[in-house]
Design a protein around this motif. Structure first.
Motif, short mmCIF file in Angstrom:
data_model
loop_
_atom_site.label_atom_id
_atom_site.label_comp_id
_atom_site.label_asym_id
_atom_site.label_seq_id
_atom_site.Cartn_x
_atom_site.Cartn_y
_atom_site.Cartn_z
N ALA A 1 -0.76 -10.16 2.54
CA ALA A 1 -1.65 -11.32 2.52
C ALA A 1 -1.55 -12.07 3.85
N GLU A 2 -2.62 -12.79 4.24
CA GLU A 2 -3.90 -12.62 3.60
C GLU A 2 -4.76 -11.60 4.34
N THR A 3 -4.35 -11.35 5.59
CA THR A 3 -5.21 -10.60 6.49
C THR A 3 -5.44 -9.16 6.06
N ALA A 4 -4.42 -8.53 5.48
CA ALA A 4 -4.53 -7.10 5.20
C ALA A 4 -4.71 -6.78 3.72
N VAL A 5 -5.07 -7.76 2.90
CA VAL A 5 -5.30 -7.49 1.48
C VAL A 5 -6.42 -6.46 1.30
N GLY A 6 -7.54 -6.67 1.98
CA GLY A 6 -8.65 -5.74 1.89
C GLY A 6 -8.38 -4.43 2.58
N LEU A 7 -7.73 -4.48 3.74
CA LEU A 7 -7.36 -3.25 4.44
C LEU A 7 -6.46 -2.40 3.56
N GLY A 8 -5.48 -3.02 2.91
CA GLY A 8 -4.59 -2.28 2.05
C GLY A 8 -5.31 -1.64 0.88
N ALA A 9 -6.23 -2.40 0.27
CA ALA A 9 -6.99 -1.87 -0.86
C ALA A 9 -7.86 -0.70 -0.43
N GLY A 10 -8.46 -0.80 0.76
CA GLY A 10 -9.32 0.27 1.24
C GLY A 10 -8.56 1.55 1.54
N VAL A 11 -7.39 1.41 2.19
CA VAL A 11 -6.56 2.58 2.47
C VAL A 11 -6.09 3.19 1.15
N PHE A 12 -5.66 2.34 0.21
CA PHE A 12 -5.21 2.84 -1.09
C PHE A 12 -6.31 3.59 -1.81
N GLN A 13 -7.51 3.01 -1.86
CA GLN A 13 -8.60 3.64 -2.60
C GLN A 13 -8.90 5.04 -2.07
N THR A 14 -8.83 5.20 -0.75
CA THR A 14 -9.09 6.51 -0.16
C THR A 14 -7.93 7.47 -0.39
N ALA A 15 -6.71 6.98 -0.21
CA ALA A 15 -5.54 7.85 -0.33
C ALA A 15 -5.26 8.25 -1.77
N ALA B 1 -5.51 11.87 -3.17
CA ALA B 1 -4.41 12.81 -2.96
C ALA B 1 -3.18 12.44 -3.76
N TYR B 2 -3.08 11.17 -4.13
CA TYR B 2 -1.91 10.68 -4.86
C TYR B 2 -2.38 9.89 -6.08
N PRO B 3 -2.84 10.54 -7.12
CA PRO B 3 -3.42 9.83 -8.27
C PRO B 3 -2.42 8.97 -9.03
N ASP B 4 -1.12 9.28 -8.96
CA ASP B 4 -0.13 8.46 -9.66
C ASP B 4 0.44 7.40 -8.73
N SER B 5 -0.45 6.65 -8.09
CA SER B 5 -0.04 5.58 -7.19
C SER B 5 -0.60 4.27 -7.71
N ALA C 1 -6.08 6.46 6.05
CA ALA C 1 -5.64 7.20 4.86
C ALA C 1 -5.51 8.69 5.16
N GLY C 2 -6.39 9.21 6.03
CA GLY C 2 -6.34 10.61 6.36
C GLY C 2 -5.09 11.03 7.12
N ARG C 3 -4.37 10.06 7.67
CA ARG C 3 -3.15 10.37 8.42
C ARG C 3 -1.89 10.22 7.57
N LEU D 1 4.50 13.41 0.39
CA LEU D 1 5.28 12.24 -0.01
C LEU D 1 5.69 12.34 -1.48
N PRO D 2 6.93 11.97 -1.81
CA PRO D 2 7.37 11.98 -3.21
C PRO D 2 6.67 10.88 -4.01
N SER D 3 6.24 11.23 -5.22
CA SER D 3 5.52 10.30 -6.07
C SER D 3 6.45 9.71 -7.13
N PRO D 4 6.05 8.56 -7.69
CA PRO D 4 4.82 7.80 -7.43
C PRO D 4 4.90 6.98 -6.14
N LEU D 5 3.72 6.61 -5.65
CA LEU D 5 3.61 5.80 -4.43
C LEU D 5 3.24 4.38 -4.79
N LEU D 6 3.87 3.43 -4.13
CA LEU D 6 3.51 2.02 -4.24
C LEU D 6 2.93 1.58 -2.90
N PHE D 7 1.64 1.23 -2.89
CA PHE D 7 0.97 0.70 -1.71
C PHE D 7 1.03 -0.82 -1.78
#
Length: 378
Positions: A88-102, A105-109, A71-73, A78-84
């Motif tokens: 599935a299935e392998t990266a469902v949790g990875l995606g949620a974790g990156v989203f939660q951190t990012a 910086a992008y509250p309207d995502s 997320a730090g990278r 980036l133009p908002s809003p962002l859709l993360f």
């Protein structure tokens, strides 16, 4: 056997030899992954992550560190809003974790995960992961009006998977989203743990794209022409099963902004207790948050997941068990690198009723730990 020759990693499997050449020497490749053999004739090898918490049990703190790194990278302009979108299935949790951190910086995502489990909702699009053991993915429109607006008006797409080998799946997804009406997208960010696609994504992406990963490079597969083709179990199913999903759809399939941290809130462990928390299939984000909470309280936690991905035992897979899925689909599920270990307690987390768990899985887990508990959504 893995060999190292001037940063070239070479693994000889029974069906051929995989050679991996990193683009730079900044990260030790064997700290991030090992190689296993797929039971899949379309692609014979698999990069098995040591930091993902899917096929190898991992400390939640290690997983959280990876989310923060990735997320730090993400660019700050980036133009908002962002859709993360997490795959599935392998990266469902990875995606949620990156989203939660990012999201700081992008509250309207908004976050969505693809799924192979149809749910009550309005389908946004379908796309294919051609090399996969289960090719078909579904993406639903968020149920909440504000989340739906953010998704439908997204100007940046952040697409997240555990790895990119060719980039085909990302291009397939982008095409499907644009055809579904997401025509305001200006930028694309592709986030992976490992990226072996070279400049393939940038060359084929019709929009400006940024690729982010922990390590980049290229791979070459040299098949053994004498090796028999592996037999893949019948797991390519995208359908409703006979067992109802009872868990609230608050973590990705129908959109997520805030993370619900109430799952398993009543559980308390003894400090130093060795606990294995298992997510199941796509249901991994709330179990991860539970594992993280227990670890912060002093429990020795490892996190892993059941999966429908068929992998041969050996190489990165020290142990493997097969059992019936808990959705009533009639397909095999698997658990890797657990049954050769020991714990004080195992928490199996599911989004279906407790009686949906295959007794064969529980019997195997009881050989791993004296206490095995099934944690369901209330």
């Amino acid at each position: 056997m893995m060999t190292h020759d001037n940063d070239i990693y070479r693994r000889t499997l029974s069906s051929g030899t995989l050679t991996v050449v990193p683009a730079d020497g900044g990260v030790a490749l064997d700290a991030l992954f090992d190689i296993a053999e797929r039971r899949n004739p379309k692609r014979a090898f698999l990069f098995v992550s040591k930091v993902l918490g899917r096929h190898i049990p991992v400390s939640p703190a290690t997983m959280r560190g990876v989310y923060r790194q990735l997320a730090g990278r993400i660019p700050a302009d980036l133009p908002s809003p962002l859709l993360f979108i997490g795959m599935a299935e392998t990266a469902v949790g990875l995606g949620a974790g990156v989203f939660q951190t990012a999201r700081a910086a992008y509250p309207d995502s908004v976050y969505l995960s693809s799924t192979r489990h149809p749910v009550d909702g309005e389908l946004l699009c379908e796309f294919k992961e051609n090399h996969s053991h289960a090719t078909d993915h579904l993406i639903y429109r968020p149920a909440d009006a504000q989340m739906r607006s953010r998704a439908e008006n997204a100007r940046t797409l952040v697409l997240i998977d555990d790895e990119a080998t060719t980039g085909n799946t990302f291009i397939n997804l982008l095409d499907a989203l644009r055809q579904a009406g997401l025509t305001q997208v200006e930028r694309v960010v592709v986030v992976t743990l490992t990226d072996w696609s070279g400049d393939g994504i940038a060359q084929r992406c019709p929009l400006p794209v940024t690729t982010i990963s922990l390590v980049q490079g290229s791979w070459h597969w040299e098949p053994d022409p004498q090796a028999p083709l592996p037999q893949m179990p019948a797991v390519n199913v995208t359908a409703r099963g006979d067992v109802a999903i009872t868990g609230a759809q608050c973590w990705g399939r129908l959109g997520m902004t805030e993370s619900d941290v109430t799952f398993g809130a009543w559980l308390h462990m003894e400090p130093g207790e060795r606990v294995l928390v298992l997510g199941s299939g796509e249901f991994v984000w709330q179990p991860f948050l539970l594992a993280e909470r227990l670890e912060r309280l002093g429990t020795q936690v490892r996190f892993s997941c059941t999966t429908r991905s068929p992998i041969a035992e050996g190489y990165a897979i020290a142990s493997a068990i097969s059992f019936a899925d808990n959705y009533g689909l009639g397909i095999p599920n698997f658990l890797y690198n657990v049954t050769h270990q020991s714990f004080d307690r195992v928490l199996l987390c599911i989004e279906t009723p407790e009686e949906s768990v295959d007794p064969a899985l529980l019997a195997q887990l009881r050989r791993v730990a004296p206490r095995v508990e099934v944690i369901t959504c209330e």
